[in-house]
Every structure is written in C-alpha cells, then in structure tokens.
Design a protein around this motif. Sequence first.
Motif, PDB file in Angstrom:
ATOM      1  N   UNK A 157       0.819  -1.220   0.000  1.00  0.00           N
ATOM      2  CA  UNK A 157       0.000   0.000   0.000  1.00  0.00           C
ATOM      3  C   UNK A 157       0.854   1.273   0.000  1.00  0.00           C
ATOM      4  N   UNK A 158       2.161   1.130   0.214  1.00  0.00           N
ATOM      5  CA  UNK A 158       3.001   2.321   0.120  1.00  0.00           C
ATOM      6  C   UNK A 158       2.968   2.921  -1.290  1.00  0.00           C
ATOM      7  N   UNK A 159       2.483   2.119  -2.243  1.00  0.00           N
ATOM      8  CA  UNK A 159       2.280   2.668  -3.596  1.00  0.00           C
ATOM      9  C   UNK A 159       1.238   3.779  -3.575  1.00  0.00           C
ATOM     10  N   UNK A 160       0.413   3.819  -2.526  1.00  0.00           N
ATOM     11  CA  UNK A 160      -0.644   4.842  -2.440  1.00  0.00           C
ATOM     12  C   UNK A 160      -0.363   5.847  -1.325  1.00  0.00           C
ATOM     13  N   UNK A 161       0.858   5.863  -0.839  1.00  0.00           N
ATOM     14  CA  UNK A 161       1.221   6.763   0.256  1.00  0.00           C
ATOM     15  C   UNK A 161       2.279   7.741  -0.240  1.00  0.00           C
ATOM     16  N   UNK A 162       2.207   8.972   0.234  1.00  0.00           N
ATOM     17  CA  UNK A 162       3.311   9.918   0.030  1.00  0.00           C
ATOM     18  C   UNK A 162       4.022  10.013   1.379  1.00  0.00           C
ATOM     19  N   UNK A 163       5.333   9.833   1.366  1.00  0.00           N
ATOM     20  CA  UNK A 163       6.098   9.995   2.609  1.00  0.00           C
ATOM     21  C   UNK A 163       6.693  11.402   2.613  1.00  0.00           C
ATOM     22  N   UNK A 164       6.701  12.043   3.771  1.00  0.00           N
ATOM     23  CA  UNK A 164       7.432  13.312   3.902  1.00  0.00           C
ATOM     24  C   UNK A 164       8.490  13.130   4.981  1.00  0.00           C
ATOM     25  N   UNK A 190      13.855   4.756   1.332  1.00  0.00           N
ATOM     26  CA  UNK A 190      13.529   3.943   0.152  1.00  0.00           C
ATOM     27  C   UNK A 190      14.102   2.526   0.299  1.00  0.00           C
ATOM     28  N   UNK A 191      15.261   2.429   0.938  1.00  0.00           N
ATOM     29  CA  UNK A 191      15.858   1.091   1.110  1.00  0.00           C
ATOM     30  C   UNK A 191      15.040   0.246   2.090  1.00  0.00           C
ATOM     31  N   UNK A 197       9.098  -4.500  -0.675  1.00  0.00           N
ATOM     32  CA  UNK A 197       8.379  -4.397  -1.948  1.00  0.00           C
ATOM     33  C   UNK A 197       9.130  -3.418  -2.852  1.00  0.00           C
ATOM     34  N   UNK A 198       9.881  -3.966  -3.793  1.00  0.00           N
ATOM     35  CA  UNK A 198      10.712  -3.119  -4.652  1.00  0.00           C
ATOM     36  C   UNK A 198       9.858  -2.172  -5.502  1.00  0.00           C
ATOM     37  N   UNK A 199       8.696  -2.678  -5.918  1.00  0.00           N
ATOM     38  CA  UNK A 199       7.795  -1.836  -6.724  1.00  0.00           C
ATOM     39  C   UNK A 199       7.374  -0.605  -5.945  1.00  0.00           C
ATOM     40  N   UNK A 200       6.957  -0.817  -4.697  1.00  0.00           N
ATOM     41  CA  UNK A 200       6.545   0.311  -3.855  1.00  0.00           C
ATOM     42  C   UNK A 200       7.719   1.257  -3.633  1.00  0.00           C
ATOM     43  N   UNK A 201       8.902   0.691  -3.415  1.00  0.00           N
ATOM     44  CA  UNK A 201      10.080   1.533  -3.159  1.00  0.00           C
ATOM     45  C   UNK A 201      10.347   2.477  -4.328  1.00  0.00           C
ATOM     46  N   UNK A 202      10.116   1.981  -5.548  1.00  0.00           N
ATOM     47  CA  UNK A 202      10.386   2.817  -6.727  1.00  0.00           C
ATOM     48  C   UNK A 202       9.297   3.861  -6.967  1.00  0.00           C
TER      49      UNK A 202
END
Length: 248
Positions: A157-164, A190-191, A197-202
């Motif tokens: 779900x990090x694919x749908x999150x913005x981190x600040x 990011x690491x 989940x490499x996809x989410x990391x990118x």
Amino acid sequence: MRQVIVAGNWKMNASKDMAGGLISGILSGMSGVKSKIIACVPFPYLSQVEELTKGSQISIGAQNLNVNSSGAFTGEVSAEMIKDFGAGYVIIGHSERRSLYNETNDIVAEKVEAALNSGLTPIFCVGETLSDREAGNTEAVVEKQVMAVLDRTGAEVFKKIIIAYEPVWAIGTGVTATPEQAQETHRYIRSILSRYDEGAAQITPILYGGSMNPGNAKELISCADIDGGLIGGASLEAESFLNICKAG
Ligand code: PGA
C-alpha cells in the motif's frame, strides 16, 4: 520517473481573506508549473478552497483526521468529511502532532490506515529530532516510524502513500538539511521499502520538509530520492510557493 509533488502545509494559519488571496495568487502564476500541487488547509477552509480550485491544477488536502467515520467524537473530523470537500490528501503524523498531541507511532499508523481505507492519500511524515541526530540515531528513529505503518498496512500500500521526511530540527527554524543529509535519509527510507516491496520503493514519492524555500528547493529536489517538498512557512505567500513549485 516519479512526478515532483509540492504540498503546502498551511498549519493553523488562514482567514477567509488570506485563503482567497493566497489561492488566487497561486492560480494566477501557475503557467509553467509541471509539479503536482497540493494545498493542505485548515478544516474550516476546505469548502472555500474547494470552490476556488475547482478545475485547476491544485489538489486539496487536510492536516489530520479521526480514525472513526462518524459518531460521538466531539470536535473531531473524519476522512469521509474531508473527502466531502473534494480533498484527496491528508497529512498524518506531522511532528507537531506527534510532539504537541502525543501521537505515537501506533496512533499514526492507525490514522494512515484509516486514510487509505477511505481512499485518501496520506502524506505520512517522519523525521528525527536534533538530539536523535546528534546521538547518531536518525536512521533508527525514521525506520521505527516507517515500520510502525508498514507492519500495520503491509508494504504494497506504500504505492498509495506519500512519505514526507521532515527533520524536526529543520521545521520552521530556517535551518534546512543539506541536500546530502536529506538525500542520505531519503535513500535510507527507500531502502527500507525495498526490503519488502521493490515496486513500492520505486513508486512511493518521498518529499522533503523543513525550511524549504525558493533558494534551496531546486538543489534539494534535484537529489535522486527527493521527489518534492512539504512546505510550511514558504507556502503562505503565493510568490515563494510558486517559485518552489517551479523548481520541480
Ligand atoms: P517549514 O514547515 O517549511 O515552515 O519548516 C514544514 C512543515 O512543518 O511541514
């Protein structure tokens, strides 16, 4: 290639006059802005800002939510209410909420999950204090903050999150992290994601926040793992906010 995102965090600063002037000032200077723009405004101004930004390039966000959808929670505001005003984003876990309103990593994780469940995109804030940094604990602190959410929601779900990433010592102080300091922590965040989940990391955008201004935005945003900014003070003035937006 991740799109640059510039989000304004107005904090508890606004009046009807100020909101009207600021939004129209930003709208009148938008030509040439390629970044995604989000205005995170205090709850009472969501309606006004929704009207003013309709059909424009500016998206709207809130700055907090209650994890319940409705009910006997006097003084609180739910994700559903935020969405009712056309907002798609909500800042969660800002350091001011962590320190002034005792929001623990667990509470922040619960709020991130509530935002995601309701379809809002959380702008999930992490960052170390000066004493954490001086003790060499920056990575450990940030990792704990990220893992509290990741353990609860999973990495996908990090694919749908913005981190600040907002070092607490840089917020509102005029002291900005150097591009090297910021990039180092962004890369570390990011690491952490790529372990799961490499996809989410990118995909996951990681914004920098903490005294970003028109003078330092370009250098920060040009770092490999810095995908934009979460802007406090400099988002309250149309010209400085626009100049940061144009840096992306
Ligand atoms: P600042 O605030 O830009 O005024 O340092 C950033 C934030 O708190 O989000």
